[in-house]
Design an enzyme around this catalytic site. Structure first.
Site, short mmCIF file in Angstrom:
data_model
loop_
_atom_site.label_atom_id
_atom_site.label_comp_id
_atom_site.label_asym_id
_atom_site.label_seq_id
_atom_site.Cartn_x
_atom_site.Cartn_y
_atom_site.Cartn_z
N ASP A 1 0.45 -1.06 -0.03
CA ASP A 1 0.10 -0.31 -0.21
C ASP A 1 0.52 0.97 0.19
O ASP A 1 2.33 1.15 0.42
CB ASP A 1 -0.74 -0.15 1.24
CG ASP A 1 -1.57 1.44 1.40
OD1 ASP A 1 -1.95 1.53 0.39
OD2 ASP A 1 -1.88 1.87 2.81
N ASP B 1 -0.10 5.21 0.44
CA ASP B 1 -0.17 5.49 1.96
C ASP B 1 -0.36 6.13 2.92
O ASP B 1 -1.56 4.85 3.30
CB ASP B 1 -1.61 7.16 1.65
CG ASP B 1 -1.49 8.39 2.25
OD1 ASP B 1 -0.32 8.43 3.21
OD2 ASP B 1 -2.39 9.21 1.88
N LYS C 1 -8.96 -1.31 -3.01
CA LYS C 1 -8.68 -2.32 -1.96
C LYS C 1 -10.08 -1.99 -1.44
O LYS C 1 -11.02 -0.87 -1.36
CB LYS C 1 -8.11 -1.77 -1.24
CG LYS C 1 -6.54 -2.46 -1.74
CD LYS C 1 -5.79 -1.99 -0.95
CE LYS C 1 -5.66 -0.73 -1.74
NZ LYS C 1 -4.03 -0.21 -0.68
N ASP D 1 -2.12 -0.25 5.94
CA ASP D 1 -1.71 -0.41 7.41
C ASP D 1 -3.10 -0.11 7.49
O ASP D 1 -3.36 0.53 8.82
CB ASP D 1 -1.26 1.82 7.66
CG ASP D 1 -2.44 2.36 6.74
OD1 ASP D 1 -2.22 1.93 5.20
OD2 ASP D 1 -2.25 3.50 7.13
MG MG Z 1 -2.76 3.26 3.02
#
Ligand code: MG
EC number: 3.1.3.-
Length: 260
Positions: free
Chosen positions: A14, A16, A187, A212
């Site tokens: 991923d 960010d 996602k 995250d």
């Molecule tokens: Mg993220």
């Protein structure tokens, strides 16, 4: 600190909250990418963000985060959506609600875009200029039998000025009025993960998905049966896992704890 040492043949990562946190650098992630590159391990950076093109992300990573990657290392929800359009609706015309990156990506892929009732399907991502007329047009195309194709259902977008409504809020408006359920490519839905795996020519069991956000990244990995690693450098914390039955395969504070 205990290091986790298990190797995979490829990594889906991923962006960010995992590689950077908004404008803030995450040096442990920068070192992790460098390690993958030194070892020649294939990886794909996955993002739901449909408002920027991969070339722009490559530039941002190089300029602000000391990470040198190629355009081929990026896989976005827009790319997953376009793969589907080319496969299923190559000759159809699409009404697009989204920012310029979404529309130009469709055109560059050789797909037809129309700002009129002649469009057969609706493609939607985050648009910060969306208005009632566009929303109405989308609803009317869906009422006429069009397919509702959505880059991602993110609820909020984090900015330096706080949170703002994201793509999914626009989707909800259109879905409620039309009563047509969207097909979602980002996602936690499968297409973005399956598309990235295909682009790397890898199968699920050899890959690790790193992210995250428990609700999007980790769920996406679980959906396709891939091992997952949750980092605590972004949205989700250990407390978010309490009471959950489907847990990430690994949880680390940051990527310095991963030896791979
Ligand atoms: Mg993220």
């Amino acid at each position: 600190m205990r290091k986790i040492n298990r190797s995979y043949q490829a990594y889906l990562i991923d962006l960010d909250g995992t590689i950077y946190a908004g404008e803030r650098r995450i040096p442990t992630a920068e070192r992790f990418i460098k390690t993958l590159q030194e070892r020649g391990l294939p990886f794909s950076i996955l993002t739901n963000n449909a408002t920027v093109k991969p070339e722009v992300l490559v530039e941002t990573l190089a300029k602000h985060h000391h990470i040198q990657v190629d355009v081929e290392n990026i896989y976005t929800s827009t790319m997953a959506l376009i793969d589907y359009l080319k496969r299923v609706h190559p000759k159809d015309t699409f009404f697009v609600i989204g920012e310029s990156a979404l529309q130009t990506s469709l055109l560059e892929a050789g797909l037809s875009v129309a700002d009129s009732d002649q469009a057969q399907h609706v493609v939607q991502g985050l648009s910060r200029q969306v208005d009632y007329q566009q929303l109405s047009q989308a609803v009317r195309i869906l009422l006429a039998g069009g397919e509702f194709l959505v880059t991602n259902m993110d609820r909020l977008i984090p900015t330096k000025d706080g949170f703002f409504p994201s793509s999914g809020a626009i989707t909800s408006f259109i879905a409620y009025a039309s009563q047509v359920q969207p097909k979602v490519f980002g996602k936690p839905h499968r297409p973005i993960v399956e598309g990235a795996l295909a682009s790397l020519n890898q199968s699920v069991e050899n890959c690790l998905l790193i992210g995250d956000n428990y609700e999007t990244d980790i769920q996406a990995g679980i959906q396709v049966g891939m091992d997952t690693l949750m980092v605590l450098t972004g949205v989700s914390q250990r407390s978010d896992l309490e009471g959950k039955t489907n847990l990430p395969t690994y949880v680390v504070n940051d990527l310095s704890e991963w030896e791979g």
